[in-house]
Design a protein around this motif. Structure first.
Motif, PDB file in Angstrom:
ATOM      1  N   PRO A 126      50.774  47.962  46.208  1.00  0.00           N
ATOM      2  CA  PRO A 126      49.982  46.831  45.705  1.00  0.00           C
ATOM      3  C   PRO A 126      49.695  46.931  44.204  1.00  0.00           C
ATOM      4  CG  PRO A 126      49.029  47.691  47.725  1.00  0.00           C
ATOM      5  CD  PRO A 126      50.064  48.670  47.291  1.00  0.00           C
ATOM      6  N   VAL A 127      49.559  48.157  43.714  1.00  0.00           N
ATOM      7  CA  VAL A 127      49.311  48.360  42.285  1.00  0.00           C
ATOM      8  C   VAL A 127      50.543  47.962  41.479  1.00  0.00           C
ATOM      9  CG1 VAL A 127      48.687  50.048  40.508  1.00  0.00           C
ATOM     10  CG2 VAL A 127      47.691  50.220  42.788  1.00  0.00           C
ATOM     11  N   ILE A 128      51.725  48.246  42.006  1.00  0.00           N
ATOM     12  CA  ILE A 128      52.970  47.853  41.323  1.00  0.00           C
ATOM     13  C   ILE A 128      53.036  46.336  41.200  1.00  0.00           C
ATOM     14  CG2 ILE A 128      55.486  47.786  41.512  1.00  0.00           C
ATOM     15  CD1 ILE A 128      55.347  50.550  42.812  1.00  0.00           C
ATOM     16  N   ALA A 129      52.688  45.637  42.288  1.00  0.00           N
ATOM     17  CA  ALA A 129      52.687  44.170  42.256  1.00  0.00           C
ATOM     18  C   ALA A 129      51.680  43.644  41.243  1.00  0.00           C
ATOM     19  CB  ALA A 129      52.370  43.619  43.645  1.00  0.00           C
ATOM     20  N   ASN A 130      50.496  44.255  41.206  1.00  0.00           N
ATOM     21  CA  ASN A 130      49.464  43.828  40.254  1.00  0.00           C
ATOM     22  C   ASN A 130      49.864  44.143  38.825  1.00  0.00           C
ATOM     23  OD1 ASN A 130      46.633  42.802  39.871  1.00  0.00           O
ATOM     24  ND2 ASN A 130      46.377  44.829  38.965  1.00  0.00           N
ATOM     25  N   ILE A 170      49.241  53.326  34.886  1.00  0.00           N
ATOM     26  CA  ILE A 170      49.086  54.794  34.967  1.00  0.00           C
ATOM     27  C   ILE A 170      47.614  55.182  34.903  1.00  0.00           C
ATOM     28  CG2 ILE A 170      49.546  56.962  33.758  1.00  0.00           C
ATOM     29  CD1 ILE A 170      52.238  55.737  32.883  1.00  0.00           C
ATOM     30  N   ILE A 171      46.886  54.582  33.961  1.00  0.00           N
ATOM     31  CA  ILE A 171      45.451  54.886  33.831  1.00  0.00           C
ATOM     32  C   ILE A 171      44.706  54.479  35.098  1.00  0.00           C
ATOM     33  CG2 ILE A 171      43.335  54.340  32.558  1.00  0.00           C
ATOM     34  CD1 ILE A 171      45.144  53.873  30.088  1.00  0.00           C
ATOM     35  N   GLY A 172      44.991  53.266  35.588  1.00  0.00           N
ATOM     36  CA  GLY A 172      44.309  52.777  36.786  1.00  0.00           C
ATOM     37  C   GLY A 172      44.600  53.623  38.014  1.00  0.00           C
ATOM     38  N   VAL A 173      45.869  54.029  38.192  1.00  0.00           N
ATOM     39  CA  VAL A 173      46.249  54.841  39.343  1.00  0.00           C
ATOM     40  C   VAL A 173      45.566  56.204  39.306  1.00  0.00           C
ATOM     41  CG1 VAL A 173      48.188  56.124  40.354  1.00  0.00           C
ATOM     42  CG2 VAL A 173      48.435  53.704  39.832  1.00  0.00           C
ATOM     43  N   ASN A 188      54.113  41.253  46.194  1.00  0.00           N
ATOM     44  CA  ASN A 188      52.925  41.284  47.036  1.00  0.00           C
ATOM     45  C   ASN A 188      53.243  40.797  48.445  1.00  0.00           C
ATOM     46  OD1 ASN A 188      50.120  41.695  47.492  1.00  0.00           O
ATOM     47  ND2 ASN A 188      49.774  39.509  47.285  1.00  0.00           N
ATOM     48  N   TYR A 189      54.069  39.759  48.530  1.00  0.00           N
ATOM     49  CA  TYR A 189      54.477  39.240  49.838  1.00  0.00           C
ATOM     50  C   TYR A 189      55.399  40.217  50.560  1.00  0.00           C
ATOM     51  CZ  TYR A 189      56.856  36.304  53.291  1.00  0.00           C
ATOM     52  OH  TYR A 189      57.383  35.808  54.454  1.00  0.00           O
ATOM     53  N   ALA A 190      56.335  40.790  49.821  1.00  0.00           N
ATOM     54  CA  ALA A 190      57.345  41.662  50.437  1.00  0.00           C
ATOM     55  C   ALA A 190      56.751  42.945  51.001  1.00  0.00           C
ATOM     56  CB  ALA A 190      58.433  41.992  49.421  1.00  0.00           C
ATOM     57  N   ILE A 191      55.715  43.479  50.340  1.00  0.00           N
ATOM     58  CA  ILE A 191      55.160  44.763  50.768  1.00  0.00           C
ATOM     59  C   ILE A 191      53.919  44.619  51.620  1.00  0.00           C
ATOM     60  CG2 ILE A 191      56.067  45.931  48.733  1.00  0.00           C
ATOM     61  CD1 ILE A 191      53.362  45.793  47.460  1.00  0.00           C
ATOM     62  N   SER A 216      41.402  46.634  37.188  1.00  0.00           N
ATOM     63  CA  SER A 216      41.879  46.018  38.434  1.00  0.00           C
ATOM     64  C   SER A 216      42.799  46.968  39.195  1.00  0.00           C
ATOM     65  CB  SER A 216      42.605  44.704  38.130  1.00  0.00           C
ATOM     66  OG  SER A 216      43.729  44.926  37.284  1.00  0.00           O
ATOM     67  N   ASN A 217      43.645  47.696  38.461  1.00  0.00           N
ATOM     68  CA  ASN A 217      44.512  48.684  39.108  1.00  0.00           C
ATOM     69  C   ASN A 217      43.709  49.842  39.686  1.00  0.00           C
ATOM     70  OD1 ASN A 217      47.027  47.432  38.587  1.00  0.00           O
ATOM     71  ND2 ASN A 217      47.046  48.221  36.501  1.00  0.00           N
ATOM     72  N   ALA A 218      42.660  50.253  38.973  1.00  0.00           N
ATOM     73  CA  ALA A 218      41.829  51.364  39.436  1.00  0.00           C
ATOM     74  C   ALA A 218      41.117  51.006  40.743  1.00  0.00           C
ATOM     75  CB  ALA A 218      40.815  51.740  38.359  1.00  0.00           C
ATOM     76  N   ARG A 219      40.550  49.810  40.812  1.00  0.00           N
ATOM     77  CA  ARG A 219      39.851  49.393  42.029  1.00  0.00           C
ATOM     78  C   ARG A 219      40.814  49.278  43.212  1.00  0.00           C
ATOM     79  NH1 ARG A 219      35.574  44.639  40.842  1.00  0.00           N
ATOM     80  NH2 ARG A 219      34.980  45.261  42.954  1.00  0.00           N
ATOM     81  N   MET A 220      41.999  48.775  42.937  1.00  0.00           N
ATOM     82  CA  MET A 220      43.002  48.628  43.996  1.00  0.00           C
ATOM     83  C   MET A 220      43.457  49.994  44.507  1.00  0.00           C
ATOM     84  SD  MET A 220      46.267  46.090  43.746  1.00  0.00           S
ATOM     85  CE  MET A 220      45.189  44.766  43.209  1.00  0.00           C
TER      86      MET A 220
END
Length: 283
Positions: free
Chosen positions: A200-204, A96-99, A272-275, A157-161
């Motif tokens: 991608p953030v969900i996967a991470n 949540i913070i990263g997003v 990550n592969y699926a999306i 890492s989530n924020a950068r993504m």
């Protein structure tokens, strides 16, 4: 109809990646076991019996007992609740913070982007585990503090993504159309951009659950975990002096950590592969 389409989309994601499918199956099994802990155990994890250091497969003690007579099987199941709770809550807060920060940085750009990017770089440069050790030593080792500290040190890492996703999506035609129609920046960012770029953030974040579990186990092993809760890391620490004549105390808790970490990495890698269509095209 939209709900049905979403269900079909989720089903296609799961079936397109065997790792994701098996990871979810194993996770459901783990959650079922720890949820049914009161039914699968004969005593609480802190119950002290007269059976000291009883080996596995003994009568009444499936995985043996500790040096204090505590049932290892019971501690594994109840400790799983603590480890999963810490991992999932910390990872979700981190996501949540990263997003939010990454989304605002990528959308508004300019000074806001520079400030948030520098803050992210500072957090990336700081050795997070040592920072967690310092903060826990100062403010205490309650479960709330541990979850909050892990979340506050794992969001970069989530924020950068998310920032990268937003910078790509904000130039798309449907976003420009939303601006022309008079939609507010808040609506465009949180209603149109983030839902389309969050995958991608969900996967991470799923992989961050595994990292949070390892971090909590490390803190507990060092004696900085919540003393009022039974966790797998705490079990490894308690079993360390008895590796010769009570090896099962540390072994089974270590195996539990390893299995759960592998499961979450399988789910994250499978997501990550699926999306990611590019990864599917390579195969």
């Amino acid at each position: 109809m939209n709900f049905k389409k979403k269900l079909l989309k989720i089903k296609s994601y799961i079936t397109s990646s065997p790792k994701l499918l098996w990871g979810l199956i194993l996770l459901v099994v783990i959650i079922a076991l720890i949820s049914a802990a009161p039914l699968l155990t004969t005593c609480s994890p802190t119950h002290l019996s007269d059976d000291l250091l009883v080996p596995p497969l003994s009568r009444g003690h499936f995985l043996g007992t500790t040096n204090m007579g505590e049932d290892v099987w019971s501690q594994i199941l109840y400790g799983g609740r603590v480890s999963l709770k810490v991992g999932i809550v910390a990872a979700v807060l981190s996501g949540i913070i990263g997003v939010c920060l990454g989304g605002m940085a990528g959308y508004y750009g300019g000074i806001a982007d520079k400030i948030l990017t520098e803050i992210t770089n500072i957090f990336l440069m700081i050795p997070s585990f040592f920072l967690i050790l310092i903060v826990v030593a100062i403010f205490g080792s309650s479960m709330f503090h541990i979850m909050l500290i892990i979340a506050l040190t794992s969001w970069p890492s989530n924020a950068r993504m998310m920032r990268a996703q937003v910078m790509t999506l904000k130039e798309r035609t449907f976003i420009k159309s939303a601006r022309v129609l008079g939609e507010s920046n808040f609506t465009i960012l949180f209603h149109y951009i983030i839902p389309n770029g969050i995958y991608p953030v969900i996967a991470n974040t799923t992989m961050n659950v595994a990292q949070a579990i390892i971090t909590e186990a490390g803190l507990s092993f060092l004696g900085l975990g919540d003393p009022n809760s039974v966790s797998w890391g705490q079990m490894i620490m308690n079993g360390k002096p008895y590796l010769v004549n009570g090896w099962w105390i540390s072994l089974f808790s270590g195996i539990a950590i390893m299995l759960v970490v592998i499961i979450f990495y399988m789910i994250g890698d499978g997501l990550n592969y699926a999306i990611n269509p590019k990864l599917q095209e390579r195969n």
